[in-house]
Each structure stands twice: as C-alpha cells, then as structure tokens.
Design a protein around this motif. Sequence first.
Motif, PDB file in Angstrom:
ATOM      1  N   UNK A  58       0.680  -1.196  -0.034  1.00 49.29           N
ATOM      2  CA  UNK A  58      -0.161  -0.058   0.023  1.00 49.29           C
ATOM      3  C   UNK A  58       0.746   1.175  -0.002  1.00 49.29           C
ATOM      4  N   UNK A  59       2.185   1.290  -0.026  1.00 51.40           N
ATOM      5  CA  UNK A  59       2.842   2.437  -0.074  1.00 51.40           C
ATOM      6  C   UNK A  59       2.582   3.239  -1.328  1.00 51.40           C
ATOM      7  N   UNK A  60       2.557   2.840  -2.498  1.00 49.59           N
ATOM      8  CA  UNK A  60       2.261   3.783  -3.601  1.00 49.59           C
ATOM      9  C   UNK A  60       0.934   4.217  -3.438  1.00 49.59           C
ATOM     10  N   UNK A  61      -0.149   3.543  -2.976  1.00 48.86           N
ATOM     11  CA  UNK A  61      -1.500   4.096  -2.725  1.00 48.86           C
ATOM     12  C   UNK A  61      -1.466   5.338  -1.618  1.00 48.86           C
ATOM     13  N   UNK A 149       6.438   6.665   6.978  1.00 47.58           N
ATOM     14  CA  UNK A 149       7.619   7.126   6.137  1.00 47.58           C
ATOM     15  C   UNK A 149       7.839   6.276   4.864  1.00 47.58           C
ATOM     16  N   UNK A 150       8.504   6.948   3.933  1.00 44.85           N
ATOM     17  CA  UNK A 150       8.564   6.496   2.618  1.00 44.85           C
ATOM     18  C   UNK A 150      10.244   5.719   2.531  1.00 44.85           C
ATOM     19  N   UNK A 151      10.808   5.474   3.800  1.00 47.54           N
ATOM     20  CA  UNK A 151      12.170   5.029   4.034  1.00 47.54           C
ATOM     21  C   UNK A 151      12.231   4.077   5.018  1.00 47.54           C
ATOM     22  N   UNK A 152      13.075   3.076   5.040  1.00 48.40           N
ATOM     23  CA  UNK A 152      13.137   1.876   5.707  1.00 48.40           C
ATOM     24  C   UNK A 152      14.519   1.294   5.998  1.00 48.40           C
ATOM     25  N   UNK A 173      11.171   6.431  15.258  1.00 49.74           N
ATOM     26  CA  UNK A 173      10.612   5.339  14.643  1.00 49.74           C
ATOM     27  C   UNK A 173      10.410   4.307  15.410  1.00 49.74           C
ATOM     28  N   UNK A 174       9.311   3.425  15.148  1.00 52.98           N
ATOM     29  CA  UNK A 174       8.742   2.344  16.061  1.00 52.98           C
ATOM     30  C   UNK A 174       9.051   1.153  15.222  1.00 52.98           C
ATOM     31  N   UNK A 175       8.861   0.992  13.985  1.00 52.29           N
ATOM     32  CA  UNK A 175       9.114  -0.502  13.555  1.00 52.29           C
ATOM     33  C   UNK A 175       9.421  -0.010  11.868  1.00 52.29           C
ATOM     34  N   UNK A 176      10.106  -0.748  11.267  1.00 47.73           N
ATOM     35  CA  UNK A 176      10.500  -0.704   9.797  1.00 47.73           C
ATOM     36  C   UNK A 176      10.116  -1.804   9.067  1.00 47.73           C
ATOM     37  N   UNK A 177      10.146  -1.548   7.767  1.00 45.54           N
ATOM     38  CA  UNK A 177       9.935  -2.715   6.818  1.00 45.54           C
ATOM     39  C   UNK A 177      11.327  -2.199   5.648  1.00 45.54           C
ATOM     40  N   UNK A 178      11.507  -3.144   4.755  1.00 45.40           N
ATOM     41  CA  UNK A 178      12.491  -2.621   3.552  1.00 45.40           C
ATOM     42  C   UNK A 178      12.426  -1.318   2.910  1.00 45.40           C
ATOM     43  N   UNK A 179      11.324  -0.827   2.926  1.00 44.62           N
ATOM     44  CA  UNK A 179      11.019   0.741   2.049  1.00 44.62           C
ATOM     45  C   UNK A 179      10.215   1.464   2.966  1.00 44.62           C
TER      46      UNK A 179
END
Length: 304
Positions: A58-61, A149-152, A173-179
């Motif tokens: 859902x990042x692009x949306x 955020x759009x950074x991971x 920052x609480x948690x991160x994904x690759x991007x």
Amino acid sequence: MARPPSRRPGHNRKAQYSLFASYVVAVTGAAIGLLLVIVAIFDPTGFAGIRAVTAEVTRPVSAGLKNMVSGVSSVDEVLAAYWRAGSQNVTLRRQVEADRNRIIEAKAVAQENARLKKLLKLVDEDASQLLTARLISSSSSSARRFARLNAGRWQGVLPGMPVRATEGLIGRVHSTTPNTSDVLLLTDTGSIVPVRRANDNIPAISTGAGDGSLEIRALSAGRNPFKPGDLLVTSGIGGIYQPNIPVAVIVRVQGEIAWGFPLANPSRVDAVVVERAYEQVVTRPDPAAPATTQGAEPGNAATP
C-alpha cells in the motif's frame, strides 16, 4: 392492458445477484477481519509479517492519497488568502520597512560570527542527521497515533531513531520494513519525551494523551511552574533526542498537570529528517583525532 412488471428484488434476477454479492462481500470481510484478530493474538510474529507486506503493497497508494488530500485541504486556504491579500498588503509593506534595518544588522552579525569561527577553526557539522524522507500517511483519530515514512531498513532507518521537521519534533521510529517505517508520534500514549522549558530549563516529562494533545508533568516538587504560552524543547536526557528541539507549547494548566499541543503537525508536514540517536552521536569517535600508539603514554613519543 398488460400488467406492469414488478420491481421488487424477489422478482428481479439482477437485483437478486447484486444483493447476494453484497452479502458475500460483507461475510468475507468479517471473516478476514476475525482471522487477522486471531493471528494478532496468537501469533504476533506472523501478524507482524502480514503487516509488513501490507505496508509495502500500500505504499504507492498511501503516497498518492497523501498528495491528493494535501492538495484538496489547501484550496480553502488559497481562497481565504486571496480575499485577505488586499487588506494585508499595506500592513506587510510597513512591516517590511520596519524589518529592513533588523535584517541588515542580522547579516552583519552573521558575517562577524563567520569570521570569528574561521579564526577559531570551528566547523559547523551536524553528525546526527541520517537522511530526509516524506510522511506518506498519519493517523489522527485512532487510539494509537502513528505516521508512515517512505524510507525503511534499506535506507538505513532503524527503530528508535528520532524524526523531526522544521517546526519541531515529530516522534521516533517504531518499526521498519525494507522501504517504509512507522513513526510513533508524540501524541501517542506510549510516547514519553524528556523536555524542559526553554526560558529557564525547568525539567519535565511529556506524555501523549492519545487525543492529539500532550500531558506535561514537571519533575520538580511543589506548585506547577508552567503557564499557557510556555515553549518546551527536548532536554537531551535519555540519549534518544538531541537537546533543544522544539516540542510543544502549553495551552492550559490543571492542577499538577499542564496540557500542550505539538508544534509540528504530522498532517501538515511533508518532508522530515531522520536522525541518529543522541547517545550514538555523542559517543561517536572523531575521525580527525590522531590515534595513539598502544602502550605509549599520552604526550610521550614512541621510541623505536
């Protein structure tokens, strides 16, 4: 005369199919929601994986919706500014004339400071800044207050890193994904930030109230020292946030508790800065410092 056809759903096959499809969609959605609740309770690790995959998909949306909402929300401000422009024009001209001398004095002071820094061989360097990113979504009505955020991880973002804007502190920052990354906002009930009053350094603790406001408690005993209009900044205690970052302004005082609002509103912020934790910056070795020979006393040259 022919009898008009009945328009009830029971006699209309197309209406029956539509009604049946709506039931199927509703039951399927309820089943998926119940399944996610069960997975979140009995398998938090698996639910975290599902959440990470959803964030990536859902990042692009989210980014597109953020831009659309920002554009629509600014229409009323543009119209209001257009109608007020005529009455404010004269006032702004007078203000420009009054501030011109102050600007000249400020430039002179800045030039003098630059000259003195060169004489003292001082270099301005912010070692805390990691990268700049964009907020693509934020929650404003849920019990937990997060922004995305759009950074991971692939960009170097790690949990615990502070996030700030030009207006002030956003959260960490609480948690991160690759991007992507989820940011715990200041107004979340799980957010605790050591602060101080800007004018006299009175220490306090800022805790999110979960409704968009902050609960401020002074660390000193006795009467509540805060009053409406007080500006709070980070104190640097705890090793996470850099000192002197603007946090909030006090709006009302009730007994031993003061209530404030963050200076940086995530719904109106676009670009943010992700910083390293304060303790990492302080304990970071200076690459320009000369290395000492192992076993040699400081100040003594190593003998061949």
